[in-house]
Design an enzyme around this catalytic site. Structure first.
Site, PDB file in Angstrom:
ATOM      1  N   ASP A  32      -9.904   2.283  -6.290  1.00 56.18           N
ATOM      2  CA  ASP A  32      -8.709   3.068  -5.979  1.00 56.18           C
ATOM      3  C   ASP A  32      -8.789   4.382  -6.765  1.00 56.18           C
ATOM      4  O   ASP A  32      -8.903   4.367  -7.991  1.00 56.18           O
ATOM      5  CB  ASP A  32      -7.469   2.275  -6.400  1.00 56.18           C
ATOM      6  CG  ASP A  32      -6.266   2.576  -5.536  1.00 56.18           C
ATOM      7  OD1 ASP A  32      -6.132   3.732  -5.110  1.00 56.18           O
ATOM      8  OD2 ASP A  32      -5.453   1.663  -5.320  1.00 56.18           O
TER       9      ASP A  32
ATOM     10  N   ASP B 241      -5.446   7.405  -2.987  1.00 54.93           N
ATOM     11  CA  ASP B 241      -3.994   7.337  -3.120  1.00 54.93           C
ATOM     12  C   ASP B 241      -3.346   8.651  -2.668  1.00 54.93           C
ATOM     13  O   ASP B 241      -3.813   9.738  -3.039  1.00 54.93           O
ATOM     14  CB  ASP B 241      -3.654   7.055  -4.592  1.00 54.93           C
ATOM     15  CG  ASP B 241      -2.195   6.810  -4.845  1.00 54.93           C
ATOM     16  OD1 ASP B 241      -1.670   5.808  -4.342  1.00 54.93           O
ATOM     17  OD2 ASP B 241      -1.570   7.625  -5.551  1.00 54.93           O
TER      18      ASP B 241
ATOM     19  N   GLU C  76      -4.706   7.021   1.984  1.00 53.78           N
ATOM     20  CA  GLU C  76      -3.296   6.662   2.119  1.00 53.78           C
ATOM     21  C   GLU C  76      -2.541   7.893   2.610  1.00 53.78           C
ATOM     22  O   GLU C  76      -2.469   8.902   1.915  1.00 53.78           O
ATOM     23  CB  GLU C  76      -2.718   6.195   0.780  1.00 53.78           C
ATOM     24  CG  GLU C  76      -1.264   5.770   0.898  1.00 53.78           C
ATOM     25  CD  GLU C  76      -0.591   5.541  -0.448  1.00 53.78           C
ATOM     26  OE1 GLU C  76       0.373   4.760  -0.512  1.00 53.78           O
ATOM     27  OE2 GLU C  76      -1.020   6.168  -1.453  1.00 53.78           O
TER      28      GLU C  76
ATOM     29  N   HIS D   7       0.372  -3.418  -2.417  1.00 55.63           N
ATOM     30  CA  HIS D   7       1.089  -3.506  -3.686  1.00 55.63           C
ATOM     31  C   HIS D   7       2.399  -2.728  -3.690  1.00 55.63           C
ATOM     32  O   HIS D   7       3.212  -2.892  -4.602  1.00 55.63           O
ATOM     33  CB  HIS D   7       0.194  -2.980  -4.808  1.00 55.63           C
ATOM     34  CG  HIS D   7      -0.182  -1.536  -4.637  1.00 55.63           C
ATOM     35  ND1 HIS D   7      -1.033  -1.093  -3.651  1.00 55.63           N
ATOM     36  CD2 HIS D   7       0.203  -0.429  -5.306  1.00 55.63           C
ATOM     37  CE1 HIS D   7      -1.169   0.210  -3.727  1.00 55.63           C
ATOM     38  NE2 HIS D   7      -0.424   0.649  -4.717  1.00 55.63           N
ATOM     39  N   ASP D   8       2.613  -1.875  -2.687  1.00 60.35           N
ATOM     40  CA  ASP D   8       3.841  -1.092  -2.586  1.00 60.35           C
ATOM     41  C   ASP D   8       4.831  -1.659  -1.573  1.00 60.35           C
ATOM     42  O   ASP D   8       5.927  -1.114  -1.407  1.00 60.35           O
ATOM     43  CB  ASP D   8       3.521   0.358  -2.175  1.00 60.35           C
ATOM     44  CG  ASP D   8       2.878   1.159  -3.293  1.00 60.35           C
ATOM     45  OD1 ASP D   8       3.135   0.842  -4.469  1.00 60.35           O
ATOM     46  OD2 ASP D   8       2.122   2.099  -2.985  1.00 60.35           O
TER      47      ASP D   8
END
Length: 550
Positions: A96, A196, A238, A312-313
């Site tokens: 990430d 990200d 993302e 995870h969000d």
């Protein structure tokens, strides 16, 4: 065909996966100890959330050193061992990368705020203090996106937490610095990157453009050329604001940018339009089907799609759009079926393959997420009632996805022998890997079968390359589609709700490939029970759906 088009990615949130030293925080050695379980599941890529050095204001997405491993997760030696041990099991690692911002503890930022003449000052976005905020821009975490640095009497931009200052990608040394980071990890043996909030890097502050800045795609192309292009890596961006047309640019088959992006159009459908994610709206299944159809049709031979419900969000999908009580197992399997027979690369978030659920945090002290705390403070000031606020958090809060993984029914779900950094969901006693492994009726074994279909079965090419046709698109309860390739067609029928759907017609030529009910029978037509899903091989044209509910 590129290898990642038949890959299945498993996302690990290391803080909550497995704790090897009993300090209550998951770590790299803990991940290594569970690689055989991931091999058993059948995945071949791990997306590892940030394990870099960080003060953890946003659980690792505030990086203070891209070249060091956070001490609570282990060491660089542990990381190298993870890469090596995963590769032994034919599993690749995807790192990430947070390239939009750093931690305020990063050496670049410390130098930048110490002196306006510092060579690192242009690395970030500053505005001179004129006595008022530079703009009314709000951060994603709900406070002002501007924070005053007293030493230089300037405001710096932070689109997330105050401890996450935004980088100035228009300054070439910033871009080179990020490219150096990528090449460092490629040399370590990393096989891919997840980027990200990558659509925020090219912001144009003079014109108040935050996402999709005019230089976004030139910067991504430059980054690809100087790092991962032609190195056979899997890359995913993302991009919360992406459309299908934008996705074509990001995932162009010429490999000039990314392998694929995360398109969140389907995830936004239970949010009141124009408001925040906390403003809840019932899901419209017809809109959901249209959204997926647009992606499947629009990207066919023009790009590539990622397939996901969770990360995870995001809250746990079985609690969000399934039924996490009476039909937890059935609805978890049904939701998985919808995704895993579509074209694209599936992403499984840790615990999804067990049917893990949201957790109702009883007390504010049980929460850990900075986003939730900021939302509570803001909404209390605006006059919202606390029960209403907590309902939104129970439904959409990020802590739902971050409770420890359920390994067994022992104390703390087998995650640790210490005190977990966040509370365990008490239903681990019945929902855990040990109880599901080898149980043919379990969610885990069903996911294992779905992965086998995609990666190893004779239908692998069809799933990867076949056409997509949405059928019964106006049915309020049925999600159904067909995939066809070289004369073979499979039909996926999923009852999205808890009432029955009657189908009648001639099924004598159909072959039942998969069902989430053990006693499904297609000999005399079919009655789809609550959350039932079936996958059929052959021709469905003469079937008639009578829309009868029982």
């Amino acid at each position: 065909m590129e290898w990642w088009k038949k890959a299945v990615v498993y996302q690990i949130y290391p803080r909550s996966f497995m704790d090897s030293n009993q300090d209550g925080i998951g770590d790299i050695k803990g991940i290594i100890s569970k690689l055989d379980d991931l091999k058993y599941l059948g995945i071949n890529v791990i997306w590892l959330c940030p394990v870099y050095a960080s003060p953890n204001e946003d659980n690792g997405y505030d990086i203070s050193d891209y070249y060091e491993i956070s001490k609570e997760y282990g060491s660089m030696q542990d990381m190298e061992e993870l890469i090596f041990e995963a590769k032994k099991r034919d599993i690749y690692l995807m790192m990430d990368i947070v390239a939009n911002h750093t931690s305020k503890e990063h050496m670049w930022f410390k130098n930048a705020v110490s002196d306006v003449n510092s060579p690192y000052h242009p690395y970030y976005v500053f505005k001179k203090n004129t006595g008022v905020l530079p703009s009314n821009l709000q951060s994603v975490f709900l406070d002002s996106a501007w924070e005053l640095n007293l030493k230089t009497d300037e405001y710096y931009l932070h689109m997330f937490a105050k401890g996450q200052p935004d980088l100035n990608w228009h300054h070439e040394p910033v871009r080179k610095g990020i490219y150096d980071v990528l090449n460092f990890w490629i040399d370590k043996g990393i096989k891919g990157f997840r980027f990200d909030v990558i659509d925020l890097i090219a912001k144009d502050m003079d014109h108040e453009i935050i996402g999709d800045g005019p230089l976004l795609h030139p910067y991504i192309k430059e980054m690809a050329n100087k790092t991962f292009r032609n190195k056979d890596l899997i890359t995913v961006g993302e991009t919360w604001g992406a459309t299908v047309e934008k996705a074509k640019m990001y995932s162009n088959p010429d490999h000039s940018e990314f392998s694929m992006i995360f398109n969140f159009a389907h995830i936004l459908l239970d949010q009141v339009e124009g408001k925040e994610k906390w403003d809840l709206l019932p899901l419209d299944l017809i809109k959901l089907k249209k959204t997926f159809n647009d992606q499947q049709q629009g990207l066919y031979e023009a790009g590539w799609n990622s397939l996901f419900w969770n990360n995870h969000d995001l809250p746990r999908i079985v609690s969000r759009w399934g039924n996490d009580q009476e039909y937890r197992v059935e609805s978890a399997k049904m939701l998985a079926t919808i995704l895993h027979f579509m074209q694209g690369t599936p992403y499984i978030y840790q615990g999804e393959e067990l049917g893990m659920t949201n957790m109702k945090f009883e007390h504010l002290d049980d929460l850990r997420d900075i986003e939730s705390f900021n939302m509570i403070n803001q909404r209390l000031k605006l006059g919202y009632a606390l029960p209403s606020i907590m309902k939104s958090i129970h439904t959409k809060g990020r802590d739902n996805a971050r409770t420890p993984y359920h390994w067994n029914n022992q104390e703390y779900a087998g995650f640790t022998e210490g005190e977990p950094w966040i509370k365990c969901n008490p239903n681990y006693a019945s929902i855990n890997l040990e109880a599901q492994k080898g149980n043919p009726e379990s969610v885990l074994e069903y996911y294992k079968t779905l992965i086998w279909f995609r990666r190893e079965s004779i239908y692998s090419d069809l799933i990867a390359s076949g056409t997509f046709k949405l059928i019964h698109d106006d049915h309020p309860d049925l999600f159904a589609y067909q995939r066809s390739y070289q004369g073979t067609t499979i039909t996926v029928l999923c009852n999205f709700h808890n009432s029955s759907i009657s189908l009648t017609g001639l099924f004598k030529d159909e072959k039942l490939l998969l069902s989430n009910y053990s006693d499904s029978n297609i000999t005399h037509g079919l009655n789809l029970r609550p959350y039932e899903s079936i996958v059929l091989l052959s021709n469905q044209q003469n079937n008639v759906i009578e829309n009868q509910k029982k």
